[in-house]
Write a protein that holds these residues in place. Structure first.
Motif, PDB file in Angstrom:
ATOM      1  N   SER A 188       0.837  -1.199   0.000  1.00  0.00           N
ATOM      2  CA  SER A 188       0.000   0.000   0.000  1.00  0.00           C
ATOM      3  C   SER A 188       0.868   1.243   0.000  1.00  0.00           C
ATOM      4  CB  SER A 188      -0.917   0.010   1.230  1.00  0.00           C
ATOM      5  OG  SER A 188      -0.146   0.020   2.422  1.00  0.00           O
ATOM      6  N   GLY A 189       0.218   2.406  -0.139  1.00  0.00           N
ATOM      7  CA  GLY A 189       0.935   3.672  -0.068  1.00  0.00           C
ATOM      8  C   GLY A 189       1.217   4.287  -1.426  1.00  0.00           C
ATOM      9  N   SER A 190       1.949   5.386  -1.397  1.00  0.00           N
ATOM     10  CA  SER A 190       2.306   6.093  -2.639  1.00  0.00           C
ATOM     11  C   SER A 190       3.643   5.595  -3.163  1.00  0.00           C
ATOM     12  CB  SER A 190       2.358   7.605  -2.389  1.00  0.00           C
ATOM     13  OG  SER A 190       3.347   7.907  -1.415  1.00  0.00           O
ATOM     14  N   LEU A 191       3.998   6.000  -4.356  1.00  0.00           N
ATOM     15  CA  LEU A 191       5.174   5.475  -5.036  1.00  0.00           C
ATOM     16  C   LEU A 191       6.457   5.661  -4.236  1.00  0.00           C
ATOM     17  CD1 LEU A 191       6.284   4.112  -7.555  1.00  0.00           C
ATOM     18  CD2 LEU A 191       6.477   6.367  -8.625  1.00  0.00           C
ATOM     19  N   GLU A 192       6.626   6.845  -3.628  1.00  0.00           N
ATOM     20  CA  GLU A 192       7.882   7.144  -2.947  1.00  0.00           C
ATOM     21  C   GLU A 192       7.959   6.554  -1.539  1.00  0.00           C
ATOM     22  OE1 GLU A 192       5.162  10.712  -2.170  1.00  0.00           O
ATOM     23  OE2 GLU A 192       5.649   9.331  -3.803  1.00  0.00           O
ATOM     24  N   GLU A 193       6.877   5.941  -1.072  1.00  0.00           N
ATOM     25  CA  GLU A 193       6.839   5.443   0.305  1.00  0.00           C
ATOM     26  C   GLU A 193       7.445   4.051   0.476  1.00  0.00           C
ATOM     27  OE1 GLU A 193       2.845   7.790   1.922  1.00  0.00           O
ATOM     28  OE2 GLU A 193       2.755   5.658   1.437  1.00  0.00           O
ATOM     29  N   GLN A 194       7.739   3.365  -0.619  1.00  0.00           N
ATOM     30  CA  GLN A 194       8.241   2.001  -0.522  1.00  0.00           C
ATOM     31  C   GLN A 194       9.622   1.880  -1.161  1.00  0.00           C
ATOM     32  OE1 GLN A 194       6.915  -0.282   1.206  1.00  0.00           O
ATOM     33  NE2 GLN A 194       4.787   0.360   1.499  1.00  0.00           N
ATOM     34  N   HIS A 199      -0.755   0.200  -3.414  1.00  0.00           N
ATOM     35  CA  HIS A 199       0.369   0.890  -4.048  1.00  0.00           C
ATOM     36  C   HIS A 199       0.232   0.804  -5.573  1.00  0.00           C
ATOM     37  CE1 HIS A 199       4.590   1.667  -5.167  1.00  0.00           C
ATOM     38  NE2 HIS A 199       4.738   2.193  -3.958  1.00  0.00           N
ATOM     39  N   PRO A 200       0.708   1.803  -6.311  1.00  0.00           N
ATOM     40  CA  PRO A 200       0.659   1.731  -7.778  1.00  0.00           C
ATOM     41  C   PRO A 200       1.300   0.468  -8.343  1.00  0.00           C
ATOM     42  CG  PRO A 200       1.242   3.956  -7.099  1.00  0.00           C
ATOM     43  CD  PRO A 200       1.223   3.124  -5.844  1.00  0.00           C
TER      44      PRO A 200
END
Length: 251
Positions: free
Chosen positions: A94-100, A153-154
């Motif tokens: 999950s989350g946005s692109l820069e978070e992982q 997540h994307p």
């Protein structure tokens, strides 16, 4: 209709994958499944054998090609047919692109897409031994074009869109060999145990769909005569982000 068949399920050590293993075993299916931990294999096998079913678990990490190769080799060594292959395993992100970090992005694609493709390719000889083989891909609404109502997540979306494309093309190719391929696109759902779930109180859109409904739909698909090929199953219903209407449609 399913008794006596041999099934392979990925991600059978817990959650919905474990439930699928148990429900298939209750139908008289011989269950083979993968999991990443020995203790998870023991849990699933214990449930099934306690009810008189047949199950065997294998350690397999879908992100590692050598682990996939070992798993598929073990399954094919017996020379038995594979009647049902359910591609269930996938890493949630999950989350946005820069978070992982890069490692999580690569692992999500490897487990949910690349691993499923490579395993299917490796198990084709076993599927071809069957007179009535079925492949079922558990994809999710995140694999439906233009769907965005999820905290996924994307890259999880990318993985599911890739699996959808793979399933669609494979369905067309393998139909010439009498192998049915079905894509299943459930929204968020909940599991409330392994026994029959009855809910006569909720109205459409008031709660998440139950995993039992996903299984009942899969069982319906598998039980159809070979003249009936249901290529895609779409469930339109509430997610954890937006509880709206719930309609189940089959295409």
């Amino acid at each position: 209709m399913l008794r006596g068949k041999i099934a392979v399920i990925t991600g059978g050590g817990g959650g919905f994958g474990q439930a699928l293993c148990v429900w298939l075993a209750r139908e008289g299916v011989e269950v083979n499944f993968s999991a990443r931990r020995t203790e998870d294999i023991q849990k699933t096998c214990s449930i099934i054998t306690a009810e008189g079913g047949i199950a065997k678990g294998y350690i397999c990490d879908l992100t590692r090609s050598e682990s996939l190769s070992q798993f598929s080799s073990q399954l094919l060594t017996s020379g038995k047919p594979i009647d049902i292959l359910i591609l269930n395993a996938a890493q949630w992100l999950s989350g946005s692109l820069e978070e992982q970090p890069d490692t999580e992005i690569i692992s999500t694609i490897s487990s949910g897409l690349t691993g499923s493709i490579l395993l299917t390719q490796a198990l084709l000889p076993g599927l071809r031994r069957s007179d009535s083989a079925d492949i079922v891909s558990i994809i999710s609404t995140c694999g439906i074009p233009n769907f965005t109502n999820s905290i996924a997540h994307p890259v999880f979306f990318a993985s599911k869109h890739g699996l959808s494309g793979f399933t669609t093309k494979l369905s067309q190719q393998l139909s010439e060999e009498n192998i049915r391929v079905t894509g299943v696109y459930p929204p968020d759902f909940e599991l409330t145990g392994l026994d029959t779930f009855v809910d006569n109180q909720s109205r459409m859109g008031e709660r998440l769909m139950n995993g039992r409904s996903v299984w009942e739909t899969i069982r319906f698909v598998l039980a159809q005569p070979r003249s009936c090929h249901i290529s895609n199953i779409y469930f339109q219903g509430p997610t954890r982000e937006d509880a709206t209407g719930l309609i189940c449609s089959v295409h």
